[in-house]
Design an enzyme around this catalytic site. Structure first.
Site, PDB file in Angstrom:
ATOM      1  N   LYS A   4      41.877  36.685  35.412  1.00  0.00           N
ATOM      2  CA  LYS A   4      43.185  37.361  35.519  1.00  0.00           C
ATOM      3  C   LYS A   4      44.108  36.977  34.363  1.00  0.00           C
ATOM      4  O   LYS A   4      44.740  37.839  33.752  1.00  0.00           O
ATOM      5  CB  LYS A   4      43.874  37.009  36.855  1.00  0.00           C
ATOM      6  CG  LYS A   4      43.048  37.344  38.084  1.00  0.00           C
ATOM      7  CD  LYS A   4      43.739  36.944  39.363  1.00  0.00           C
ATOM      8  CE  LYS A   4      43.968  35.458  39.521  1.00  0.00           C
ATOM      9  NZ  LYS A   4      42.762  34.630  39.667  1.00  0.00           N
ATOM     10  N   ARG A  53      49.487  35.805  47.231  1.00  0.00           N
ATOM     11  CA  ARG A  53      48.188  35.231  47.555  1.00  0.00           C
ATOM     12  C   ARG A  53      47.955  35.175  49.050  1.00  0.00           C
ATOM     13  O   ARG A  53      46.891  34.734  49.484  1.00  0.00           O
ATOM     14  CB  ARG A  53      48.159  33.802  47.034  1.00  0.00           C
ATOM     15  CG  ARG A  53      47.285  33.587  45.837  1.00  0.00           C
ATOM     16  CD  ARG A  53      47.394  32.119  45.519  1.00  0.00           C
ATOM     17  NE  ARG A  53      46.310  31.675  44.723  1.00  0.00           N
ATOM     18  CZ  ARG A  53      46.376  31.534  43.405  1.00  0.00           C
ATOM     19  NH1 ARG A  53      47.462  31.839  42.744  1.00  0.00           N
ATOM     20  NH2 ARG A  53      45.337  31.079  42.744  1.00  0.00           N
ATOM     21  N   ARG A 113      36.001  26.271  31.465  1.00  0.00           N
ATOM     22  CA  ARG A 113      37.346  26.542  30.928  1.00  0.00           C
ATOM     23  C   ARG A 113      37.964  25.278  30.328  1.00  0.00           C
ATOM     24  O   ARG A 113      37.875  24.195  30.878  1.00  0.00           O
ATOM     25  CB  ARG A 113      38.262  27.073  32.027  1.00  0.00           C
ATOM     26  CG  ARG A 113      39.708  27.199  31.534  1.00  0.00           C
ATOM     27  CD  ARG A 113      40.574  28.031  32.417  1.00  0.00           C
ATOM     28  NE  ARG A 113      40.593  27.586  33.788  1.00  0.00           N
ATOM     29  CZ  ARG A 113      41.134  28.284  34.780  1.00  0.00           C
ATOM     30  NH1 ARG A 113      41.671  29.466  34.545  1.00  0.00           N
ATOM     31  NH2 ARG A 113      41.124  27.821  35.996  1.00  0.00           N
ATOM     32  N   ARG A 164      41.341  21.594  33.272  1.00  0.00           N
ATOM     33  CA  ARG A 164      42.340  21.582  34.338  1.00  0.00           C
ATOM     34  C   ARG A 164      41.829  20.718  35.489  1.00  0.00           C
ATOM     35  O   ARG A 164      40.654  20.787  35.828  1.00  0.00           O
ATOM     36  CB  ARG A 164      42.581  23.018  34.837  1.00  0.00           C
ATOM     37  CG  ARG A 164      43.891  23.596  34.365  1.00  0.00           C
ATOM     38  CD  ARG A 164      44.026  25.062  34.633  1.00  0.00           C
ATOM     39  NE  ARG A 164      43.964  25.452  36.043  1.00  0.00           N
ATOM     40  CZ  ARG A 164      44.148  26.695  36.469  1.00  0.00           C
ATOM     41  NH1 ARG A 164      44.433  27.662  35.601  1.00  0.00           N
ATOM     42  NH2 ARG A 164      44.067  26.995  37.754  1.00  0.00           N
ATOM     43  N   ARG A 206      39.374  25.915  46.375  1.00  0.00           N
ATOM     44  CA  ARG A 206      40.095  27.116  45.901  1.00  0.00           C
ATOM     45  C   ARG A 206      39.363  28.392  46.309  1.00  0.00           C
ATOM     46  O   ARG A 206      39.990  29.381  46.704  1.00  0.00           O
ATOM     47  CB  ARG A 206      40.234  27.076  44.372  1.00  0.00           C
ATOM     48  CG  ARG A 206      41.300  26.096  43.915  1.00  0.00           C
ATOM     49  CD  ARG A 206      41.123  25.739  42.469  1.00  0.00           C
ATOM     50  NE  ARG A 206      41.461  26.810  41.558  1.00  0.00           N
ATOM     51  CZ  ARG A 206      41.075  26.846  40.291  1.00  0.00           C
ATOM     52  NH1 ARG A 206      40.330  25.879  39.793  1.00  0.00           N
ATOM     53  NH2 ARG A 206      41.425  27.850  39.516  1.00  0.00           N
TER      54      ARG A 206
HETATM   55  P1  AP5 Z   1      41.086  32.832  33.346  1.00  0.00           P
HETATM   56  O1  AP5 Z   1      41.579  34.062  32.675  1.00  0.00           O
HETATM   57  O2  AP5 Z   1      41.798  31.545  33.057  1.00  0.00           O
HETATM   58  O3  AP5 Z   1      40.937  33.085  34.910  1.00  0.00           O
HETATM   59  P2  AP5 Z   1      42.012  33.243  36.052  1.00  0.00           P
HETATM   60  O4  AP5 Z   1      41.551  34.314  36.984  1.00  0.00           O
HETATM   61  O5  AP5 Z   1      43.390  33.396  35.466  1.00  0.00           O
HETATM   62  O6  AP5 Z   1      41.801  31.844  36.755  1.00  0.00           O
HETATM   63  P3  AP5 Z   1      42.797  30.782  37.346  1.00  0.00           P
HETATM   64  O7  AP5 Z   1      41.933  29.600  37.704  1.00  0.00           O
HETATM   65  O8  AP5 Z   1      43.948  30.495  36.431  1.00  0.00           O
HETATM   66  O9  AP5 Z   1      43.263  31.462  38.639  1.00  0.00           O
HETATM   67  P4  AP5 Z   1      43.789  30.786  39.855  1.00  0.00           P
HETATM   68  O10 AP5 Z   1      44.166  31.962  40.631  1.00  0.00           O
HETATM   69  O11 AP5 Z   1      42.946  29.801  40.547  1.00  0.00           O
HETATM   70  O12 AP5 Z   1      44.922  29.819  39.254  1.00  0.00           O
HETATM   71  P5  AP5 Z   1      46.483  29.825  39.324  1.00  0.00           P
HETATM   72  O13 AP5 Z   1      46.955  29.225  38.089  1.00  0.00           O
HETATM   73  O14 AP5 Z   1      47.013  31.147  39.758  1.00  0.00           O
HETATM   74  O15 AP5 Z   1      39.536  32.662  32.960  1.00  0.00           O
HETATM   75  C1  AP5 Z   1      38.776  31.584  33.434  1.00  0.00           C
HETATM   76  C2  AP5 Z   1      37.766  31.146  32.336  1.00  0.00           C
HETATM   77  O16 AP5 Z   1      36.840  32.197  32.115  1.00  0.00           O
HETATM   78  C3  AP5 Z   1      38.409  30.859  30.961  1.00  0.00           C
HETATM   79  O17 AP5 Z   1      37.723  29.790  30.369  1.00  0.00           O
HETATM   80  C4  AP5 Z   1      38.185  32.158  30.163  1.00  0.00           C
HETATM   81  O18 AP5 Z   1      38.091  31.903  28.774  1.00  0.00           O
HETATM   82  C5  AP5 Z   1      36.866  32.656  30.752  1.00  0.00           C
HETATM   83  N1  AP5 Z   1      36.812  34.123  30.821  1.00  0.00           N
HETATM   84  C6  AP5 Z   1      37.814  34.964  31.211  1.00  0.00           C
HETATM   85  N2  AP5 Z   1      37.396  36.245  31.170  1.00  0.00           N
HETATM   86  C7  AP5 Z   1      36.087  36.191  30.745  1.00  0.00           C
HETATM   87  C8  AP5 Z   1      35.095  37.196  30.516  1.00  0.00           C
HETATM   88  N3  AP5 Z   1      35.348  38.505  30.717  1.00  0.00           N
HETATM   89  N4  AP5 Z   1      33.865  36.796  30.116  1.00  0.00           N
HETATM   90  C9  AP5 Z   1      33.596  35.480  29.932  1.00  0.00           C
HETATM   91  N5  AP5 Z   1      34.491  34.481  30.118  1.00  0.00           N
HETATM   92  C10 AP5 Z   1      35.728  34.847  30.534  1.00  0.00           C
HETATM   93  O19 AP5 Z   1      46.729  28.861  40.578  1.00  0.00           O
HETATM   94  C11 AP5 Z   1      46.410  27.480  40.518  1.00  0.00           C
HETATM   95  C12 AP5 Z   1      46.886  26.820  41.803  1.00  0.00           C
HETATM   96  O20 AP5 Z   1      48.318  26.956  41.927  1.00  0.00           O
HETATM   97  C13 AP5 Z   1      46.337  27.386  43.114  1.00  0.00           C
HETATM   98  O21 AP5 Z   1      45.087  26.842  43.443  1.00  0.00           O
HETATM   99  C14 AP5 Z   1      47.440  26.962  44.096  1.00  0.00           C
HETATM  100  O22 AP5 Z   1      47.336  25.598  44.428  1.00  0.00           O
HETATM  101  C15 AP5 Z   1      48.709  27.140  43.291  1.00  0.00           C
HETATM  102  N6  AP5 Z   1      49.298  28.494  43.437  1.00  0.00           N
HETATM  103  C16 AP5 Z   1      49.590  29.357  42.423  1.00  0.00           C
HETATM  104  N7  AP5 Z   1      50.134  30.473  42.907  1.00  0.00           N
HETATM  105  C17 AP5 Z   1      50.182  30.333  44.252  1.00  0.00           C
HETATM  106  C18 AP5 Z   1      50.621  31.176  45.310  1.00  0.00           C
HETATM  107  N8  AP5 Z   1      51.121  32.398  45.070  1.00  0.00           N
HETATM  108  N9  AP5 Z   1      50.496  30.730  46.581  1.00  0.00           N
HETATM  109  C19 AP5 Z   1      50.012  29.509  46.851  1.00  0.00           C
HETATM  110  N10 AP5 Z   1      49.569  28.650  45.894  1.00  0.00           N
HETATM  111  C20 AP5 Z   1      49.654  29.067  44.609  1.00  0.00           C
END
Ligand code: AP5
Length: 260
Positions: free
Chosen positions: A42, A121, A160, A193, A204
């Site tokens: 994402k 979420r 990552r 991370r 997660r």
């Molecule tokens: P990347 O683009 O970083 O993936 P992402 O979907 O953004 O993954 P996240 O881990 O950041 O999502 P998340 O939802 O767990 O984290 P968030 O920060 O929201 O890509 C991942 C990897 O793959 C990278 O290395 C990239 O280079 C590679 N890649 C990407 N696309 C590719 C492709 N097409 N082909 C090959 N490789 C590729 O949340 C973190 C934490 O915050 C949560 O666990 C929770 O504790 C808290 N939190 C945040 N928001 C909330 C909420 N609304 N409610 C409750 N808790 C929350």
């Protein structure tokens, strides 16, 4: 991830910060939610989209990580609690998330539009977003739902690496930096991370299945959901996203219903 349209000061800094150089008014701004499991890509898609369209990347995970780099006494008890949940891979409780998002609700009126990444979420968060948008007389353009096999998601998360300084994202095999372990943009040492370690990843993915997957049905019922296959290179997935958005745009124009 930082982009040339990185105007996110108001979003990333809690309180009353304003963006120094907000994007210009777009005629028909995109207002999107990006759904999908952790690690599906994402953030990578948001960066590509913002680069082309100038919309603001509103990631709740980035807000919490930005708070994590502040000294503990500057964070306040709610953000300190949020960081504990995050380290374990659990969802941050709705009341904390909603407090943070409501405080930054002005960002929903960003003249360049927005991409909500990682919010909502839970169903409670989705309902709260509906209310916030209604108060602002705004509506979502679409909800892009990225789908990928669990095996590939785990490989993306395990590989990552992020830059703690400029927030660029890499992958050890799919998108490696020019020099191993060093950020191409600013030369900082790359990090893994904390919540990308196997135990937190397991938690997660469970939280996603239990609390976030039901949002697919929620947005499908509202006619907003666009399912997108997240397999392939970031550019391929991006082109698929744009094609799907354009297709919806032309269908809606044909029906005389809404617009993008
Ligand atoms: P990347 O683009 O970083 O993936 P992402 O979907 O953004 O993954 P996240 O881990 O950041 O999502 P998340 O939802 O767990 O984290 P968030 O920060 O929201 O890509 C991942 C990897 O793959 C990278 O290395 C990239 O280079 C590679 N890649 C990407 N696309 C590719 C492709 N097409 N082909 C090959 N490789 C590729 O949340 C973190 C934490 O915050 C949560 O666990 C929770 O504790 C808290 N939190 C945040 N928001 C909330 C909420 N609304 N409610 C409750 N808790 C929350």
């Amino acid at each position: 991830m930082k982009t040339k349209h990185d105007h996110r000061t108001a979003w990333l800094k809690t309180g009353i910060s304003r963006c120094m150089a907000p994007p210009g008014q777009t005629k028909q701004p995109y207002r999107l939610v990006l759904l999908g499991a952790p690690g599906v890509g994402k953030g990578t898609q948001a960066a590509l989209f913002c680069e082309e369209f100038g919309a603001c990347h509103l990631s709740t995970g980035d807000v919490f990580r930005a708070a994590g780099s502040l000294p503990e006494e500057e964070r306040g008890p709610a953000l300190n609690r949020a960081l504990e949940y995050m380290r374990r891979g659990e969802l941050v409780p709705d009341e904390i998330v909603l407090e943070v998002v409501s405080e930054q609700a002005d960002c929903l009126r960003c003249p360049g539009g927005f991409l909500l990444d990682g919010f909502p979420r839970t169903i409670a968060q989705a309902k709260a977003l509906d209310e916030l948008l209604e108060q602002e007389h705004l509506s979502l353009t679409s909800v892009a739902d990225y789908e990928l096999s669990r095996e590939k998601i785990i490989a993306r998360l395990a590989g990552r690496r992020i830059c703690p300084n400029c927030k660029a994202t890499y992958h050890v095999t799919n998108h490696p930096p020019r020099v191993e372990g060093v950020c191409d943009n600013c030369g900082a040492k790359l990090q893994q991370r904390e919540d990308d370690k196997p135990e937190a990843v397991r938690v997660r993915l469970q939280a996603y299945e239990k609390k976030t997957r039901p949002l697919i049905e929620y947005y499908k019922k509202r006619g907003l959901l666009i399912p997108i296959n997240a397999d392939g290179t970031p550019e391929q997935v991006y082109q698929r996203t744009i094609a799907a958005l354009r297709q919806i745009q032309s269908c809606r124009a044909g029906d005389g219903v809404g617009r993008l």
